[in-house]
Design a protein around this motif. Structure first.
Motif, mmCIF file in Angstrom:
data_model
loop_
_atom_site.group_PDB
_atom_site.id
_atom_site.type_symbol
_atom_site.label_atom_id
_atom_site.label_comp_id
_atom_site.label_asym_id
_atom_site.label_seq_id
_atom_site.Cartn_x
_atom_site.Cartn_y
_atom_site.Cartn_z
ATOM 1 N N HIS A 243 38.864 42.862 36.444
ATOM 2 C CA HIS A 243 39.993 43.364 37.626
ATOM 3 C C HIS A 243 38.955 43.776 38.900
ATOM 4 O O HIS A 243 38.453 43.196 38.628
ATOM 5 C CB HIS A 243 40.203 44.747 37.339
ATOM 6 N N ALA A 244 40.352 43.698 40.393
ATOM 7 C CA ALA A 244 39.009 43.482 41.383
ATOM 8 C C ALA A 244 38.589 45.136 41.722
ATOM 9 O O ALA A 244 37.551 44.533 42.651
ATOM 10 C CB ALA A 244 39.918 42.848 42.296
ATOM 11 N N ASP A 245 38.544 45.825 41.019
ATOM 12 C CA ASP A 245 37.544 47.301 41.409
ATOM 13 C C ASP A 245 36.693 46.725 40.008
ATOM 14 O O ASP A 245 36.176 48.049 39.889
ATOM 15 C CB ASP A 245 38.641 47.882 41.717
ATOM 16 N N ASP A 246 36.499 45.977 38.981
ATOM 17 C CA ASP A 246 35.236 46.228 38.504
ATOM 18 C C ASP A 246 34.042 46.380 38.440
ATOM 19 O O ASP A 246 33.797 45.160 40.256
ATOM 20 C CB ASP A 246 35.739 44.790 37.374
ATOM 21 N N GLN A 247 33.441 46.644 38.855
ATOM 22 C CA GLN A 247 32.047 46.539 39.320
ATOM 23 C C GLN A 247 30.484 45.886 38.961
ATOM 24 O O GLN A 247 30.334 45.197 39.889
ATOM 25 C CB GLN A 247 30.829 48.129 38.842
ATOM 26 N N GLU A 248 31.468 44.919 37.598
ATOM 27 C CA GLU A 248 30.406 43.669 37.658
ATOM 28 C C GLU A 248 31.960 42.206 37.635
ATOM 29 O O GLU A 248 32.516 42.281 35.873
ATOM 30 C CB GLU A 248 30.139 43.631 35.913
#
Length: 599
Positions: free
Chosen positions: A286-291
């Motif tokens: 997802h776009a908000d995944d930190q990696e």
């Protein structure tokens, strides 16, 4: 006159653990186990290693960048380099470091630096001050330093000073031993530090203070872990992220005629079947995944178990399945796909990563192309995910590249037939003429009407031995110019030509006879010891019940059809054959063809 080139030396050679690294080793929850032993400069800051943020900013300001690592952390920096196109030869292993001066002398000696240098650590997080307001810090006309608690963070020194330092010490202290020489050099550089301290302060630009070796894990979690989120979010705004999981299947195949001549510039006919398949699942980050750029291989609990219910279970699985897991197929496929796209200027945007896994119900080690099905499924998946079209990578080329994954990357003995039929689907006639192959990198492939085929059945060994040994001796004899093997491969090819004619004329009896001839030639060429007792027994049972049979692959299974008897006799023979096979531990089923829509 000072050189105009500039070199950045990133010092990451200290063998002394920082506080963060010590704190992580005291944590045993899964969130932190993956970071055990990871240098602080490679811990994630808003989804990217701290060093990646610094290197991205610095790489266009220097003509050359070197990293001095040590024997403990070299592999970590080598792996980091592979993700940012950093030259591996510029990561230097200083062994067990005895100090920064020795390390700098080491890199100077090995790389023969002839330019101004800037020395930094691996754990600097660039700020807006470095990005925008202080480009003069990289001016080769001045020396500079940024210090945090007397530890240098950024230090630049003109080439002439470095070059002349050893000569100067030799002049003023000609009797100094090596240890005294190093202490004098450190004293002089320290004086240069004090004379060149920048007006920037840690209070004004706290992002620089991440270099402090005493920063704890809790401080990292509270302050540093997401401190570049604004930069991270700005990167994502202009990119359209995929959100839904994707699934892709590739199917098992049966070689109907001519095999194994596909590995010997022959001709074969192969059919894709829908009875068995390998499926790859890709779950986009997802776009908000930190990696968000990360690629993760998720283990299949059956094919690639990473967890076992007991020690006995681990031993049992190892005895049955061995140690060759399918993860390597996925990893090698991604490598070949990426490098091919890069080499041929096929644009793919790697900003969004994914998690991937596979599952398969293709029986193992019975010659039904299970490994190539996994790779083909992932190849088709990667093409879909990155928007690579058949105009950019044709089906003919796809088959050759999938073979490259197995043959060149993994050392798996294989021919093109499996990859061709799994690329095209349906029923395909394949001509692997040597001259054409050498000119085009693939053979001539002709899709045939599946409706031309007679009914086909499959039998295979329920508990197989390794099928990868069948080609070994014959391949070497072929390469040695053995005329008997060359003649046999030409005869296999002629069977394929005749089989195509039989199908076109609906001559199923002639097709069945060619199947029997194909096996007889294979047995004659390879010998009973290589063909194997269980395979011979399946063929024997098939012939006892008025069926023609041959290997669909390298051994462990047979593909069979009836010899053209009437429907009532055929049904009786097949029922008796099924019972005979099953009573001896073989599996028996009717084949269902699989046809792709490649348009």
């Amino acid at each position: 006159m000072s050189p105009t080139k500039k070199t950045l030396v990133i010092v990451a050679s200290s063998t002394k653990e920082t506080q963060i690294e010590r704190d992580i080793k005291d944590r045993y929850d899964s969130k932190f186990l993956r970071y055990r032993g990871v240098p602080k400069g490679l811990l994630p800051i808003s989804g990217r290693p701290a060093l990646s943020w610094w290197y991205e900013h610095a790489q266009d300001k220097f003509d050359c960048v070197y990293i001095i690592s040590n024997a403990y952390n070299f592999k970590h920096f080598e792996r980091w380099a592979s993700g940012v196109n950093f030259p591996r030869e510029n990561i230097l292993n200083s062994g067990l470091s005895t100090g920064i001066l020795q390390d700098l002398a080491f890199v100077h000696r090995v790389k023969r630096i002839q330019s101004d240098i800037v020395i930094t650590g691996a754990d600097i997080i660039p700020t807006e001050a470095i990005h925008n307001n202080h480009s003069e810090l990289f001016d080769n006309k001045r020396n500079f330093i940024k210090t945090i608690d007397d530890n240098p963070a950024i230090f630049g020194m003109a080439f002439e000073l470095l070059q002349g330092l050893d000569d100067y010490i030799e002049k003023v202290a000609p009797t100094a031993d090596a240890d005294q020489h190093s202490r004098l050099k450190l004293y002089i550089i320290t004086k240069a530090f004090n004379a060149s301290v920048s007006k920037l302060s840690a209070d004004d630009y706290p992002m620089l203070s991440y270099v402090d070796a005493s920063i704890s894990l809790q401080s990292y979690l509270d302050t540093w872990q997401f401190c570049k989120d604004d930069d991270f979010n700005n990167r994502c705004k202009s990119f359209k992220f995929q959100t839904e999981p994707l699934h892709m299947r590739a199917y098992a195949r049966v070689g109907l005629m001519g095999n194994p001549s596909d590995g010997f510039y022959g001709k074969t006919m192969s059919l894709l079947i829908s009875n068995f398949w390998a499926e790859v699942t890709l779950i986009p980050n997802h776009a908000d995944d930190q990696e968000v750029e990360a690629i993760t291989i998720l283990p299949n609990p059956v094919s690639d178990p990473h967890k076992f219910s007991s020690l006995e279970c681990l031993v049992g699985v190892s005895q049955i399945d061995g140690y060759e897991t399918g993860d390597r197929l996925l990893q090698a496929c991604c490598k070949v796909f990426y490098l091919h796209c890069k080499k041929n200027n096929i644009p793919i945007n790697t900003r969004q990563g994914f998690r991937m896994m596979f599952e398969t119900n293709i029986p193992r080690q019975v010659g039904l192309a299970g490994s190539s099905a996994i790779i083909t499924a992932l190849w088709k998946m990667l093409s879909l995910f990155y928007g690579v079209t058949q105009e950019q990578i044709s089906l003919e080329l796809q088959a050759s590249l999938v073979l490259k994954v197995e043959w060149e990357e993994l050392g798996i003995a294989a021919g093109l037939q499996d990859r061709v039929i799994q690329a095209f689907g349906g029923l395909v006639y394949m001509d692997f003429d040597r001259e054409y192959m050498e000119e085009h990198g693939h053979g001539r492939y002709e899709s045939l009407d599946v409706g031309l085929l007679p009914k086909l059945w499959l039998a295979y060994v329920a508990d197989p031995d390794d099928s990868g040994k069948v080609h070994s001796a014959v391949k070497q004899r072929f390469l040695n110019g053995d005329q008997e093997i060359i003649d046999a491969m030409q005869k296999f090819a002629s069977f394929t030509e005749q089989a195509r004619t039989c199908l076109q004329k609906k001559n199923h009896k002639g097709f069945a006879q060619l199947m029997s001839n194909n096996f007889d030639l294979r047995r004659q060429t390879y010998g009973d010891a290589v063909v194997g007792a269980s395979n011979l027994r399946m063929i024997e049972l098939a012939r006892q019940h008025n069926c023609a049979a041959k290997f669909p692959g390298s051994g462990g299974a047979i593909v069979l059809t009836t010899n053209g008897q009437d429907a009532e006799t055929e049904a009786k023979d097949l029922l008796q054959l099924r019972r005979a096979l099953e009573s001896e531990g073989f599996v028996f089923l009717e084949i269902t063809p699989m046809v792709y829509d490649n348009h």
